[in-house]
Motif scaffolding. Structure first.
Motif, PDB file in Angstrom:
ATOM      1  N   UNK A 144       0.840  -1.195   0.000  1.00 38.54           N
ATOM      2  CA  UNK A 144       0.000   0.000   0.000  1.00 38.54           C
ATOM      3  C   UNK A 144       0.875   1.245   0.000  1.00 38.54           C
ATOM      4  N   UNK A 145       0.341   2.364  -0.439  1.00 33.89           N
ATOM      5  CA  UNK A 145       1.061   3.620  -0.205  1.00 33.89           C
ATOM      6  C   UNK A 145       1.303   3.775   1.294  1.00 33.89           C
TER       7      UNK A 145
ATOM      8  N   UNK B 146      -9.050   6.721   1.730  1.00 36.52           N
ATOM      9  CA  UNK B 146      -7.868   6.219   1.018  1.00 36.52           C
ATOM     10  C   UNK B 146      -7.103   5.270   1.921  1.00 36.52           C
ATOM     11  N   UNK B 147      -6.854   4.050   1.449  1.00 34.53           N
ATOM     12  CA  UNK B 147      -6.143   3.049   2.234  1.00 34.53           C
ATOM     13  C   UNK B 147      -4.639   3.285   2.131  1.00 34.53           C
TER      14      UNK B 147
ATOM     15  N   UNK C  66       5.237   7.445   0.467  1.00 34.35           N
ATOM     16  CA  UNK C  66       6.063   6.450  -0.227  1.00 34.35           C
ATOM     17  C   UNK C  66       5.132   5.502  -0.967  1.00 34.35           C
ATOM     18  N   UNK C  67       5.227   5.495  -2.296  1.00 34.43           N
ATOM     19  CA  UNK C  67       4.340   4.676  -3.113  1.00 34.43           C
ATOM     20  C   UNK C  67       4.946   3.306  -3.410  1.00 34.43           C
TER      21      UNK C  67
ATOM     22  N   UNK D 176      -2.224  14.455  -5.845  1.00 37.37           N
ATOM     23  CA  UNK D 176      -1.873  14.116  -7.228  1.00 37.37           C
ATOM     24  C   UNK D 176      -1.130  12.788  -7.293  1.00 37.37           C
ATOM     25  N   UNK D 177      -0.279  12.505  -6.301  1.00 39.59           N
ATOM     26  CA  UNK D 177       0.475  11.247  -6.307  1.00 39.59           C
ATOM     27  C   UNK D 177      -0.459  10.049  -6.202  1.00 39.59           C
ATOM     28  N   UNK D 178      -1.560  10.210  -5.487  1.00 42.69           N
ATOM     29  CA  UNK D 178      -2.529   9.130  -5.322  1.00 42.69           C
ATOM     30  C   UNK D 178      -3.659   9.205  -6.338  1.00 42.69           C
ATOM     31  N   UNK D 179      -3.551  10.154  -7.271  1.00 39.78           N
ATOM     32  CA  UNK D 179      -4.570  10.336  -8.315  1.00 39.78           C
ATOM     33  C   UNK D 179      -5.955  10.508  -7.714  1.00 39.78           C
TER      34      UNK D 179
END
Length: 250
Positions: free
Chosen positions: A38-39, A71-72, A93-94, A107-110
């Motif tokens: 997961x992120x 968001x998980x 951290x993705x 934006x990183x998680x859209x």
């Protein structure tokens, strides 16, 4: 004349040699993807052991924002702040092993932007900016009087001049901010400004209310804690959001 032939410079050189300069290596960024798949949100740890809620108000804002948006993400609280992007936490951290600063989390998680950022109307969205400024300048300075400069807003949309004042904030102003916040929540509303769903204002309000309510006895800003405790609607809001955030990070 060579340096070593000058008795004055020789003495200076010997003195300075007693205090050698040492450059510490940069704190390494993680080189592996998050093990959970997961992120992962890197946060400052809680001061209460395994407590999932960060003791840092900026980290807590983003914990609340992510939880309220459903968001998980997983948490990591063992990363030194120097290991975060720009030397700051929170950092995201993705799974693709990229890292992103707090302001780039949506934006990183859209995460798609909502109409009016989730507020009931364009007017409410505009009003939210005033309340965010109230939280992230007036109340923030009262809770963290020694912090300089301020760390910045959760939304990234407030004009810098709203946060740039170096004027000391009195506890009278902070109490007035709590009164205004309580008045805009009302007695039956679930979210601030009559929103049908949680917004950035709700996340930021929760973070500051939680910070105030968890102040230790004798803290200089304890008057803010007492002011919050006098507002049943703020206590109800805090309790409801706290439960939701805790459940998201168990």
């Amino acid at each position: 004349m060579a340096t070593t032939e000058n008795p004055v410079l020789v003495s200076v050189h010997k003195f300075l040699a007693r205090f050698p300069l040492y450059t510490y290596p940069a704190w390494p960024l993680s080189t592996t993807a998050p093990p959970s798949g997961l992120p992962t949100l890197w946060i400052h740890p809680s001061t209460k052991g395994q407590e999932p809620l960060s003791s840092d108000v900026e980290c807590l804002k983003w914990q609340a924002w992510l939880a309220l948006r459903g968001v998980a993400v997983s948490l990591r609280s063992d990363v030194h702040p120097d290991g975060g992007v720009d030397g700051k936490l929170p950092t995201l951290h993705l799974p693709d092993n990229t890292v992103h600063p707090a302001h780039a989390i949506p934006s990183a998680l859209s995460i798609a932007s909502l109409p009016h950022e989730g507020y009931a109307s364009a007017e409410a969205e505009l009003e939210s900016k005033a309340f965010l400024a109230l939280l992230e300048s007036t109340l923030h300075k009262a809770l963290f009087p020694d912090e300089n400069p301020p760390r910045g807003p959760i939304t990234g949309i407030l004009p810098p001049e709203w946060l740039a004042s170096v004027k000391p904030v009195s506890f009278v102003e902070a109490r007035e901010a709590i009164t205004a916040l309580s008045g805009r929540l009302g007695s039956t509303d679930v979210w601030f400004l009559g929103s049908e769903r949680p917004t950035a204002l709700d996340a930021a309000a929760f973070a500051y209310l939680h910070t105030a309510l968890t102040l230790k006895v004798g803290h200089p800003a304890e008057v803010i804690k007492r002011e919050v405790e006098r507002r049943p609607n703020l206590l109800r809001f805090h309790q409801n959001v706290e439960e939701e955030v805790r459940n998201a990070f168990q």
